[in-house]
Design a protein around this motif. Structure first.
Motif, PDB file in Angstrom:
ATOM      1  N   TYR A 115      10.120 -14.327-105.092  1.00 24.22           N
ATOM      2  CA  TYR A 115       9.754 -14.519-103.388  1.00 24.22           C
ATOM      3  C   TYR A 115       8.656 -14.746-103.616  1.00 24.22           C
ATOM      4  O   TYR A 115       7.145 -14.718-104.185  1.00 24.22           O
ATOM      5  CB  TYR A 115      10.311 -13.443-102.481  1.00 24.22           C
ATOM      6  CG  TYR A 115       9.372 -11.691-101.847  1.00 24.22           C
ATOM      7  CD1 TYR A 115       8.124 -12.426-101.261  1.00 24.22           C
ATOM      8  CD2 TYR A 115       9.944 -10.564-102.859  1.00 24.22           C
ATOM      9  CE1 TYR A 115       7.703 -11.115-101.271  1.00 24.22           C
ATOM     10  CE2 TYR A 115       8.699  -9.950-103.067  1.00 24.22           C
ATOM     11  CZ  TYR A 115       7.590  -9.977-101.688  1.00 24.22           C
ATOM     12  OH  TYR A 115       6.984  -9.049-101.571  1.00 24.22           O
ATOM     13  N   LYS A 119       5.475 -19.559 -99.307  1.00 23.80           N
ATOM     14  CA  LYS A 119       6.121 -21.444 -99.348  1.00 23.80           C
ATOM     15  C   LYS A 119       8.146 -20.907 -98.666  1.00 23.80           C
ATOM     16  O   LYS A 119       8.593 -21.842 -98.287  1.00 23.80           O
ATOM     17  CB  LYS A 119       6.836 -21.194-100.523  1.00 23.80           C
ATOM     18  CG  LYS A 119       5.498 -22.173-101.707  1.00 23.80           C
ATOM     19  CD  LYS A 119       6.348 -22.138-102.685  1.00 23.80           C
ATOM     20  CE  LYS A 119       4.540 -22.324-103.868  1.00 23.80           C
ATOM     21  NZ  LYS A 119       5.445 -21.819-105.438  1.00 23.80           N
ATOM     22  N   THR A 121      10.299 -18.623 -99.792  1.00 18.98           N
ATOM     23  CA  THR A 121      11.545 -18.851-101.124  1.00 18.98           C
ATOM     24  C   THR A 121      11.712 -17.742-101.424  1.00 18.98           C
ATOM     25  O   THR A 121      10.709 -16.899-101.663  1.00 18.98           O
ATOM     26  CB  THR A 121      10.727 -19.908-102.092  1.00 18.98           C
ATOM     27  OG1 THR A 121       9.867 -19.287-102.585  1.00 18.98           O
ATOM     28  CG2 THR A 121      10.632 -21.300-101.611  1.00 18.98           C
ATOM     29  N   THR A 140      18.577 -20.886-100.400  1.00 16.28           N
ATOM     30  CA  THR A 140      18.153 -21.653-100.011  1.00 16.28           C
ATOM     31  C   THR A 140      18.329 -21.959 -98.500  1.00 16.28           C
ATOM     32  O   THR A 140      16.971 -22.617 -98.164  1.00 16.28           O
ATOM     33  CB  THR A 140      19.529 -23.198-100.058  1.00 16.28           C
ATOM     34  OG1 THR A 140      20.407 -22.800 -99.662  1.00 16.28           O
ATOM     35  CG2 THR A 140      19.837 -23.035-101.837  1.00 16.28           C
TER      36      THR A 140
END
Length: 148
Positions: A115, A119, A121, A140
């Motif tokens: 992770y 960002k 993500t 996503t």
């Protein structure tokens, strides 16, 4: 005695400052795979298979201080696993652990969380030695939060 008390307070403050719980709430994910034992980076860079984006409702609670991962599916507790390692490279964090198959608990999978809070993500990857493939679930749509 004052020095001991001051030292104790300072050590507690340092522990609290560095203890973190990272929560990753996933609402959409997409699977990717390579037919070898590899990393999430390799799978995502050059997948041999990819699936459709899927909606989901799961949550990973990563306790960096206690080195545990707690998994919830549809807000129902599923499992707690112990970390093997935590590595950080810039803003990217990689946690490795052994996961067990929920159906056949004697089967263990080499897994990793990746992770990046900045960002937003994250991904979850596991290697299945019986099928000889590495699968990465790229989250996503997810929300990553930190509590100290």
């Amino acid at each position: 005695m004052k020095k001991l008390a001051l030292l104790f307070v300072a050590s507690v403050m340092v522990t609290v400052a560095y203890s973190q719980v990272v929560t990753i709430k996933v609402t959409q994910t997409q699977p990717f795979a390579r037919y070898e034992e590899t990393t999430a980076t390799s799978v995502l860079a050059n997948p041999e298979w990819s699936g459709y984006k899927e909606s989901g409702n799961c949550k990973y609670v990563l306790d960096l201080n206690n080195r545990t991962s707690t998994f919830y599916l549809d807000d129902v507790f599923v499992s707690v696993l112990k970390f093997k390692s935590i590595t950080k490279s810039g803003d990217d964090v990689r946690i490795t652990l052994l996961d067990n198959n929920l159906e056949y608990t004697e089967v263990k999978f080499k897994t990793e969380f990746n992770y990046n809070i900045r960002k937003g993500t994250s991904s979850y990857t596991w290697y299945n030695e019986y099928g000889d493939y590495t699968r990465t679930q790229l989250n996503t749509q997810c929300v990553i939060t930190i509590t100290k």
